[in-house]
Design a protein around this motif. Sequence first.
Motif, PDB file in Angstrom:
ATOM      1  N   LEU A  70       0.745  -1.289  -0.051  1.00 19.21           N
ATOM      2  CA  LEU A  70      -0.076  -0.085  -0.139  1.00 19.21           C
ATOM      3  C   LEU A  70       0.685   1.389   0.092  1.00 19.21           C
ATOM      4  O   LEU A  70       0.850   2.235  -0.790  1.00 19.21           O
ATOM      5  CB  LEU A  70      -1.140   0.131   1.273  1.00 19.21           C
ATOM      6  CG  LEU A  70      -2.176  -1.003   1.104  1.00 19.21           C
ATOM      7  CD1 LEU A  70      -3.079  -0.882   2.242  1.00 19.21           C
ATOM      8  CD2 LEU A  70      -2.941  -0.544  -0.282  1.00 19.21           C
ATOM      9  N   PRO A  71       1.973   1.190   0.719  1.00 20.17           N
ATOM     10  CA  PRO A  71       2.603   2.832   0.848  1.00 20.17           C
ATOM     11  C   PRO A  71       3.367   2.706  -0.610  1.00 20.17           C
ATOM     12  O   PRO A  71       3.497   4.121  -1.071  1.00 20.17           O
ATOM     13  CB  PRO A  71       3.673   2.448   1.900  1.00 20.17           C
ATOM     14  CG  PRO A  71       2.840   1.370   3.039  1.00 20.17           C
ATOM     15  CD  PRO A  71       2.259   0.642   1.969  1.00 20.17           C
ATOM     16  N   ALA A  72       3.900   1.853  -1.228  1.00 14.37           N
ATOM     17  CA  ALA A  72       4.327   2.055  -2.343  1.00 14.37           C
ATOM     18  C   ALA A  72       3.443   2.581  -3.636  1.00 14.37           C
ATOM     19  O   ALA A  72       3.583   3.283  -4.390  1.00 14.37           O
ATOM     20  CB  ALA A  72       5.115   0.539  -2.926  1.00 14.37           C
ATOM     21  N   ARG A  73       2.030   1.833  -3.440  1.00 10.73           N
ATOM     22  CA  ARG A  73       1.089   2.298  -4.380  1.00 10.73           C
ATOM     23  C   ARG A  73       0.806   3.591  -4.016  1.00 10.73           C
ATOM     24  O   ARG A  73       0.390   4.349  -5.128  1.00 10.73           O
ATOM     25  CB  ARG A  73      -0.055   1.275  -4.235  1.00 10.73           C
ATOM     26  CG  ARG A  73       0.017  -0.184  -4.886  1.00 10.73           C
ATOM     27  CD  ARG A  73      -1.123  -1.113  -4.433  1.00 10.73           C
ATOM     28  NE  ARG A  73      -2.415  -0.398  -4.639  1.00 10.73           N
ATOM     29  CZ  ARG A  73      -3.346  -1.185  -3.967  1.00 10.73           C
ATOM     30  NH1 ARG A  73      -3.265  -2.163  -3.083  1.00 10.73           N
ATOM     31  NH2 ARG A  73      -4.598  -0.281  -4.166  1.00 10.73           N
ATOM     32  N   ALA A  74       0.528   3.940  -2.822  1.00  7.45           N
ATOM     33  CA  ALA A  74       0.091   5.499  -2.598  1.00  7.45           C
ATOM     34  C   ALA A  74       1.126   6.389  -2.949  1.00  7.45           C
ATOM     35  O   ALA A  74       0.880   7.449  -3.480  1.00  7.45           O
ATOM     36  CB  ALA A  74      -0.151   5.543  -1.059  1.00  7.45           C
TER      37      ALA A  74
END
Length: 271
Positions: A70-74
Amino acid sequence: MTADPTWKGSVLDAATALALLDWQCEMGVDEAMLDAPVDRYAETPAAPAIPDAPSSPPPPPAAAPQGEGLPARAAALAGGADTLDALARLQADFEGLDIRRGARNFVFADGNPAARVMVIGEAPGEEEDRQARPFVGRAGQLLDQMFAAIGLSRTAPDARQALYITNVLPWRPPGNRRPEPAEIEAMLPFLARHVALADPQVVVLMGNTPCQAALGRQGILRLRGQWTAAFGRPALPMTHPAYLLRNPIAKREAWADLLSLAARLQDGAQP
């Protein structure tokens, strides 16, 4: 026992029928079927039914991914935003957090984006969720009063007297619970990009959750009033207005923090 419902008589009045029914019940009759009595003793006993093996419970529904990716996608999404409007659209469409499904509205920001001071809170509450604006409940009213005391307002058109307000989470958590670490981590790239695009001179971290997101630390009663750096600019941790409503005696320290903020702005907000 099975009753024979066939009656050979020519006339069956109601009283006789009721008497026959009572007699059959006394004899053990429990059902009437077919046109002739059935000899249950002559029937072949049915093989005992083999109970079905207990079925395994269905697997729980898969939750929305809230882990490592999630952090990478965000970060990938947030990095593609060149304006605050674009960032708001990308963040509103981000489906990485389950809490968005239970929220009424996406709550992005309020105030003047050109303001020198950017206030970062925790997450929307019930009233914020209803109005789609941060800090509009009782705590928000107190926040407005606090900053008005040093000449700052979210409605001021002049950037020097304006406030710009947002939260770490843009959706209301269920039951107004505190944001979870995974939720904070997932929203941090959006928050960092938000600060970069707004480009305030000073960031005010209102409470533990913003301190956790920006500083990696909690303990607001120890951190408050101590200038630090967050998102590449001066940052001042302060107690959340909701805490001040529960503990009015703490307003004295909050006033000292506001005076420190006013002095820093007077000096040009240099790190």
